[in-house]
Design a protein around this motif. Structure first.
Motif, PDB file in Angstrom:
ATOM      1  N   PHE A  62       0.838  -1.195   0.000  1.00 54.19           N
ATOM      2  CA  PHE A  62       0.000   0.000   0.000  1.00 54.19           C
ATOM      3  C   PHE A  62       0.883   1.260   0.000  1.00 54.19           C
ATOM      4  O   PHE A  62       2.101   1.168   0.090  1.00 54.19           O
ATOM      5  CB  PHE A  62      -0.908  -0.011   1.236  1.00 54.19           C
ATOM      6  CG  PHE A  62      -1.746  -1.260   1.330  1.00 54.19           C
ATOM      7  CD1 PHE A  62      -3.003  -1.318   0.743  1.00 54.19           C
ATOM      8  CD2 PHE A  62      -1.270  -2.384   1.998  1.00 54.19           C
ATOM      9  CE1 PHE A  62      -3.764  -2.482   0.821  1.00 54.19           C
ATOM     10  CE2 PHE A  62      -2.031  -3.544   2.075  1.00 54.19           C
ATOM     11  CZ  PHE A  62      -3.281  -3.583   1.484  1.00 54.19           C
ATOM     12  N   SER A  63       0.218   2.440  -0.062  1.00 51.00           N
ATOM     13  CA  SER A  63       0.980   3.685  -0.190  1.00 51.00           C
ATOM     14  C   SER A  63       0.659   4.722   0.880  1.00 51.00           C
ATOM     15  O   SER A  63       0.590   5.912   0.602  1.00 51.00           O
ATOM     16  CB  SER A  63       0.783   4.284  -1.585  1.00 51.00           C
ATOM     17  OG  SER A  63      -0.599   4.486  -1.872  1.00 51.00           O
ATOM     18  N   PHE A  64       0.454   4.283   2.105  1.00 50.14           N
ATOM     19  CA  PHE A  64       0.463   5.118   3.298  1.00 50.14           C
ATOM     20  C   PHE A  64      -0.794   5.949   3.545  1.00 50.14           C
ATOM     21  O   PHE A  64      -1.325   6.605   2.658  1.00 50.14           O
ATOM     22  CB  PHE A  64       1.676   6.057   3.305  1.00 50.14           C
ATOM     23  CG  PHE A  64       2.983   5.334   3.299  1.00 50.14           C
ATOM     24  CD1 PHE A  64       3.509   4.792   4.458  1.00 50.14           C
ATOM     25  CD2 PHE A  64       3.685   5.156   2.114  1.00 50.14           C
ATOM     26  CE1 PHE A  64       4.712   4.115   4.447  1.00 50.14           C
ATOM     27  CE2 PHE A  64       4.892   4.478   2.088  1.00 50.14           C
ATOM     28  CZ  PHE A  64       5.402   3.954   3.258  1.00 50.14           C
ATOM     29  N   TYR A  65      -1.201   5.923   4.815  1.00 57.84           N
ATOM     30  CA  TYR A  65      -2.218   6.827   5.321  1.00 57.84           C
ATOM     31  C   TYR A  65      -1.580   8.173   5.670  1.00 57.84           C
ATOM     32  O   TYR A  65      -0.355   8.300   5.755  1.00 57.84           O
ATOM     33  CB  TYR A  65      -2.862   6.244   6.584  1.00 57.84           C
ATOM     34  CG  TYR A  65      -3.611   4.949   6.362  1.00 57.84           C
ATOM     35  CD1 TYR A  65      -4.738   4.903   5.552  1.00 57.84           C
ATOM     36  CD2 TYR A  65      -3.205   3.771   6.991  1.00 57.84           C
ATOM     37  CE1 TYR A  65      -5.440   3.715   5.374  1.00 57.84           C
ATOM     38  CE2 TYR A  65      -3.903   2.582   6.817  1.00 57.84           C
ATOM     39  CZ  TYR A  65      -5.012   2.571   6.008  1.00 57.84           C
ATOM     40  OH  TYR A  65      -5.698   1.401   5.822  1.00 57.84           O
ATOM     41  N   ARG A  66      -2.439   9.142   5.915  1.00 65.63           N
ATOM     42  CA  ARG A  66      -1.980  10.467   6.354  1.00 65.63           C
ATOM     43  C   ARG A  66      -2.923  10.970   7.429  1.00 65.63           C
ATOM     44  O   ARG A  66      -4.080  10.536   7.503  1.00 65.63           O
ATOM     45  CB  ARG A  66      -1.929  11.444   5.177  1.00 65.63           C
ATOM     46  CG  ARG A  66      -3.254  11.614   4.455  1.00 65.63           C
ATOM     47  CD  ARG A  66      -3.082  12.380   3.139  1.00 65.63           C
ATOM     48  NE  ARG A  66      -4.358  12.610   2.458  1.00 65.63           N
ATOM     49  CZ  ARG A  66      -4.941  11.730   1.645  1.00 65.63           C
ATOM     50  NH1 ARG A  66      -4.360  10.557   1.419  1.00 65.63           N
ATOM     51  NH2 ARG A  66      -6.086  12.021   1.056  1.00 65.63           N
ATOM     52  N   ALA A  67      -2.464  11.889   8.248  1.00 63.01           N
ATOM     53  CA  ALA A  67      -3.269  12.419   9.346  1.00 63.01           C
ATOM     54  C   ALA A  67      -4.395  13.300   8.810  1.00 63.01           C
ATOM     55  O   ALA A  67      -4.287  13.866   7.717  1.00 63.01           O
ATOM     56  CB  ALA A  67      -2.384  13.225  10.292  1.00 63.01           C
ATOM     57  N   PRO A  68      -5.490  13.439   9.566  1.00 67.20           N
ATOM     58  CA  PRO A  68      -6.571  14.347   9.169  1.00 67.20           C
ATOM     59  C   PRO A  68      -6.026  15.752   8.927  1.00 67.20           C
ATOM     60  O   PRO A  68      -5.178  16.244   9.686  1.00 67.20           O
ATOM     61  CB  PRO A  68      -7.521  14.316  10.368  1.00 67.20           C
ATOM     62  CG  PRO A  68      -7.265  12.989  11.015  1.00 67.20           C
ATOM     63  CD  PRO A  68      -5.803  12.734  10.827  1.00 67.20           C
ATOM     64  N   GLY A  69      -6.497  16.381   7.877  1.00 70.32           N
ATOM     65  CA  GLY A  69      -6.049  17.728   7.562  1.00 70.32           C
ATOM     66  C   GLY A  69      -4.818  17.798   6.679  1.00 70.32           C
ATOM     67  O   GLY A  69      -4.439  18.877   6.216  1.00 70.32           O
ATOM     68  N   ILE A  70      -4.188  16.648   6.440  1.00 73.78           N
ATOM     69  CA  ILE A  70      -3.015  16.582   5.568  1.00 73.78           C
ATOM     70  C   ILE A  70      -3.469  16.107   4.195  1.00 73.78           C
ATOM     71  O   ILE A  70      -4.141  15.076   4.080  1.00 73.78           O
ATOM     72  CB  ILE A  70      -1.942  15.629   6.127  1.00 73.78           C
ATOM     73  CG1 ILE A  70      -1.509  16.063   7.520  1.00 73.78           C
ATOM     74  CG2 ILE A  70      -0.749  15.536   5.183  1.00 73.78           C
ATOM     75  CD1 ILE A  70      -0.849  17.418   7.584  1.00 73.78           C
TER      76      ILE A  70
END
Length: 277
Positions: free
Chosen positions: A105-113
Motif C-alpha cells: 500500500f501507499s500510506f495513510y496520512r493524518a486528518p487535515g493533511i
C-alpha cells in the motif's frame, strides 16, 4: 477460451491453512493468497511456519499467488525502518513459497493533511522498495486501498509512473474504488490498464460502501472483466470477499460466505466466456 488463475485470501475462510486450502480446492482454486495463517500475519511468520505452509501446499499440489502483506498500510510519519523490516520478511516468504507477487500500500496520512503534501515522501519510499524488489526478483503490486495516497486512479497512475520500475505494478480492486467515490471501469480502467497485473475480486455499494459479492454492487465488475478478457489478461483473479467483516487490517467471510462470493464471481466469468482454474 480465455483462462484466468483463481486464487483467494485464505484467512477470509479460516485461520487454519489446512481449512483454507481445503475450501479453496473445493471451489476449484489451486492457489492461495497468503495474508495470515494461524492468526499470524504473513510478515510475522517464522521459518518453521513457512516450512509448514510450503509442505501443506506441496501435499495438495497448490501454490501461492501473492504475499498479501500490510506493507505501507501505516501513517506516512511512521518510522520507515519498520516497513523495511516487513518488506524483508515478505520477500523471504515469497522466496520460500516460490511466489512472484507481494501486495502493498501507499500510506495513510493524518486528518487535515492532503495527498499532495505526502506525495514526495510516498514516492521516495516506493522507489526504495521497488529497487529492492528488482534486486530480489519479485514484483510489488499496489492495492488501491481507501484513504491511502494511491486510492484514486489518478494517484495510482502517478505513483506507478513516477516510480517507473518494472517491479511496481497495480493490483486492481473494484470495491475499494467504489468506496472512494470512483466508478472503477468508467473512471479508471483505461488509465490503469497498462499497469494492471493482478486482480482482486470484490464489489461494493456506492451509497453505503458495503462490500457485496462480485456483480451485486456498483463496481462495474462485468464491464471490467469483459475489458480484461478483450485485452488478453491471463493473470490471477483473487477472491477477497469481506462479506462477514471488514476492517482497516483486512476482512473475514467464513467458508459459507466465501463460497457465495466464489459462485458469484464464477457466474460472471462464465457469462463472458472466461474460464477460471
Amino acid at each position: 477460451m480465455t483462462q484466468w488463475t483463481l486464487s483467494g485470501f485464505g484467512d477470509e475462510i479460516d485461520p487454519d491453512p489446512v481449512v483454507q486450502l481445503a475450501v479453496l480446492a473445493a471451489l476449484g482454486a489451486r492457489h492461495l493468497e497468503l495474508r495470515s495463517a494461524w492468526e499470524v500475519n504473513v510478515v510475522d511468520l517464522d521459518a518453521g511456519q513457512l516450512d509448514r505452509i510450503a509442505a501443506l501446499l506441496a501435499e495438495r499440489g497448490m501454490a501461492v499467488s501473492a504475499i498479501a502483506s500490510p506493507i505501507g498500510k501505516v501513517d506516512i510519519t511512521d518510522d520507515p525502518a519498520g516497513e523495511r523490516v516487513r518488506l524483508k520478511s515478505a520477500i523471504a516468504a515469497a522466496h520460500r513459497l516460490e511466489c512472484r507477487y507481494i501486495r502493498l500500500f501507499s500510506f495513510y496520512r493524518a486528518p487535515g493533511i492532503s495527498a499532495e503534501e505526502i506525495r514526495d515522501e510516498v514516492l521516495r519510499r516506493m522507489r526504495e522498495w521497488a529497487t529492492v524488489a528488482e534486486r530480489e526478483g519479485v514484483t510489488l503490486v499496489h492495492e488501491n486501498e481507501k484513504e491511502i495516497y494511491g486510492d484514486t486512479p489518478d494517484r495510482v497512475r502517478d505513483l506507478v509512473e513516477s516510480v517507473g520500475s518494472p517491479a511496481l505494478r497495480v493490483a486492481w480492486d473494484n470495491a475499494n474504488f467504489v468506496q472512494v467515490g470512483v466508478r472503477p471501469f468508467t473512471d479508471g480502467y483505461a488509465m490503469l490498464r497498462p499497469h494492471l497485473e493482478y486482480l482482486q475480486v470484490k464489489d461494493a455499494v456506492a451509497a453505503t460502501g458495503a462490500v457485496v459479492p462480485a456483480g451485486h454492487g456498483d463496481g462495474e465488475l462485468r464491464e471490467t472483466l469483459t475489458a480484461l478478457r478483450d485485452d488478453g489478461y491471463t493473470g490471477f483473479a483473487s477472491l477477497e470477499p469481506h462479506l462477514a467483516l471488514q476492517s482497516a487490517t483486512g476482512g473475514f467471510s467464513g467458508p459459507a460466505e466465501f463460497g457465495r462470493a466464489a459462485r458469484a464471481f464464477a457466474a460472471l466469468t462464465e457469462s463472458i466466456g472466461v474460464e477460471t482454474r
